[in-house]
Design an enzyme around this catalytic site. Structure first.
Site, PDB file in Angstrom:
ATOM      1  N   HIS A   1      -3.295   7.449   2.595  1.00  0.00           N
ATOM      2  CA  HIS A   1      -3.670   6.142   2.058  1.00  0.00           C
ATOM      3  C   HIS A   1      -5.080   5.814   2.536  1.00  0.00           C
ATOM      4  O   HIS A   1      -5.401   5.956   3.717  1.00  0.00           O
ATOM      5  CB  HIS A   1      -2.683   5.081   2.547  1.00  0.00           C
ATOM      6  CG  HIS A   1      -3.119   3.686   2.278  1.00  0.00           C
ATOM      7  ND1 HIS A   1      -3.571   3.273   1.047  1.00  0.00           N
ATOM      8  CD2 HIS A   1      -3.189   2.590   3.097  1.00  0.00           C
ATOM      9  CE1 HIS A   1      -3.882   1.987   1.106  1.00  0.00           C
ATOM     10  NE2 HIS A   1      -3.669   1.553   2.336  1.00  0.00           N
TER      11      HIS A   1
ATOM     12  N   ASN B   1      -9.987   0.083  -0.163  1.00  0.00           N
ATOM     13  CA  ASN B   1      -8.526   0.138  -0.135  1.00  0.00           C
ATOM     14  C   ASN B   1      -7.997  -0.442  -1.446  1.00  0.00           C
ATOM     15  O   ASN B   1      -8.104  -1.638  -1.687  1.00  0.00           O
ATOM     16  CB  ASN B   1      -8.006  -0.666   1.059  1.00  0.00           C
ATOM     17  CG  ASN B   1      -6.493  -0.630   1.193  1.00  0.00           C
ATOM     18  OD1 ASN B   1      -5.785  -0.224   0.281  1.00  0.00           O
ATOM     19  ND2 ASN B   1      -5.990  -1.066   2.336  1.00  0.00           N
TER      20      ASN B   1
ATOM     21  N   CYS C   1       0.810  -1.225   0.000  1.00  0.00           N
ATOM     22  CA  CYS C   1       0.000   0.000   0.000  1.00  0.00           C
ATOM     23  C   CYS C   1       0.843   1.273   0.000  1.00  0.00           C
ATOM     24  O   CYS C   1       0.351   2.342  -0.363  1.00  0.00           O
ATOM     25  CB  CYS C   1      -0.953   0.000   1.192  1.00  0.00           C
ATOM     26  SG  CYS C   1      -2.129  -1.373   1.166  1.00  0.00           S
TER      27      CYS C   1
END
Length: 324
Positions: free
Chosen positions: A251, A281, A113
Site C-alpha cells: 500500500h 496515498n 486503504c
C-alpha cells in the site's frame, strides 16, 4: 484444484495533477517538507465531474481490455471504496450499470486503504466455491472530497484514483510449486484503533460526511509491525518465505512505512514497487495502481512471486501472495 488468477489489470487517474509546489501556494508547507516525510512529489485530484464511480468505470474498462474480455464475461463486480458516490445504493451497482452489465451482481466493500486486499480475497473465495467464474475487482477512491485542506498533516498525503483487476477461476494441477494465482491470503482488523485514523462524521451520527482525521505518529508506530506480521503469516500459509519473493507491492501510504516494512521483512529495495511519489496515498486504489504500473513497465513477469499488502483505518490490514 481451483486457483484465482489475475487475468487483466487497469487503472485510471484524474486529469489534474497537483505538485507539492502547487499545494504550497494554499497550504502552509513546502516540497522539501513533504518529500522528506512522505516521499510524495505529486498527487492527482478529481475535478467536479470526476467521481469514484467514473474513475472506477475507466479502470474497469482498461482491465477488461487488458484481459481480452467484455463485460458479458463478468459474473460479479466488487468495489472497494470509502468514498462512494451515494450513501446508497452501492457505487458498484452504478459502475455495473455504466459498464452495460445487467446480469450477475455487484456490491461495495469498505475497509479503507485495505479495501482492495479485502475485495480481492472476497473474490477469491467466490471463485474457489464456484459462485462465479470471473469477477471484476475495483479499488476506487476520491479522498480529496473528505480532506481538511487546512490540515497540512493530512491533506498533503492523499490523492484520487482507481485500479481494477479481472479475477478468473482456473483449474490447476500439481503441487504449489507448479501453481499460479492466489496462493494465500490473510486479513486482520482491530476496532481498538478507530480513533487513530477516521472520518469525523456519518449518516447515523452527524448526518454529514466529515473530514479525515489521523494521528500520524501513532499510525506509523503500529503500521510496520502489523504489516510485517500479516505478510509473514501469508508466507507461512503457502510454505514460503521472503527470500523467494520477486516483487513486493505494498500500500502506497508513505515511503517511510514502505521502506521500514521491507527492511523488517528482509526484502531488498530493488524488489519493492513504489508509486507513492507520483500518486500519493489513493486508499483502496493504491495497490492496484502500483500493480498495474509494475505490469505495464515490464517489471512483473509470468512466474514471478508477488506479495500485495495494505493497512487502513479501523485498523484493517491484510496481505495476498500471488504467483503470476
Amino acid at each position: 484444484m481451483i486457483r484465482s488468477i489475475i487475468r487483466g489489470v487497469g487503472s485510471a487517474l484524474p486529469k489534474r495533477s497537483l505538485s507539492n509546489d502547487e499545494l504550497a501556494k494554499f497550504v502552509e508547507t513546502s516540497d522539501a517538507w513533504i518529500v522528506q516525510r512522505t516521499g510524495i512529489h505529486q498527487r492527482y485530484i478529481a475535478n467536479e465531474n470526476e467521481t469514484t464511480v467514473s474513475l472506477g468505470v475507466k479502470a474497469a474498462q482498461a482491465a477488461l481490455i487488458n484481459a481480452g474480455l467484455t463485460i458479458k464475461d463478468i459474473d460479479c463486480i466488487i468495489l472497494a471504496t470509502s468514498t462512494p458516490n451515494r450513501t446508497f445504493p452501492a457505487s458498484a451497482v452504478e459502475i455495473q450499470y455504466a459498464l452495460g452489465m445487467n446480469h450477475g451482481f455487484a456490491f461495495d466493500i469498505q475497509a479503507v486503504c485495505s479495501g482492495f486486499i479485502f475485495a480481492l480475497t472476497t473474490g477469491d473465495s467466490y471463485l474457489r466455491c464456484g459462485a462465479a467464474k470471473r469477477i471484476l475487482v475495483i479499488g476506487s477512491d476520491t479522498f480529496s472530497r473528505i480532506l481538511d485542506w487546512e490540515d497540512r498533516t493530512t491533506c498533503v498525503l492523499f490523492g484520487d484514483g482507481a485500479g481494477a483487476a479481472v479475477l478468473e477461476a482456473e483449474e490447476i494441477e500439481g503441487g504449489i510449486a507448479f501453481q499460479r494465482g492466489i496462493l494465500s491470503a490473510k486479513l486482520r482488523s482491530d476496532g481498538a484503533y478507530i480513533d487513530k485514523l477516521y472520518v469525523d462524521g456519518g449518516p447515523s451520527t452527524t448526518q454529514t460526511t466529515g473530514y479525515l482525521r489521523m494521528e500520524g505518529r501513532e499510525v506509523f508506530k503500529y503500521a510496520v509491525g502489523m504489516i510485517t506480521d500479516v505478510v509473514d503469516d501469508c508466507f507461512a500459509a503457502a510454505g514460503m518465505d521472503s527470500s523467494q519473493l520477486d516483487w513486493f507491492v505494498p500500500h502506497q501510504a508513505n515511503k517511510r512505512i514502505i521502506e521500514a516494512s521491507a527492511k523488517k521483512l528482509k526484502i531488498s529495495s530493488d524488489k519493492v514497487v513504489i508509486t507513492v511519489d507520483k500518486h500519493g496515498n489513493t486508499s483502496a486504489a493504491s495497490v492496484p495502481l502500483a500493480l498495474t504500473t509494475a505490469l505495464c513497465d515490464g517489471r512483473i513477469k509470468r512466474g514471478d512471486l508477488i506479495m500485495l499488502e495494505a493497512m487502513g483505518g479501523g485498523f484493517t490490514w491484510g496481505a495476498i501472495l500471488i504467483r503470476w
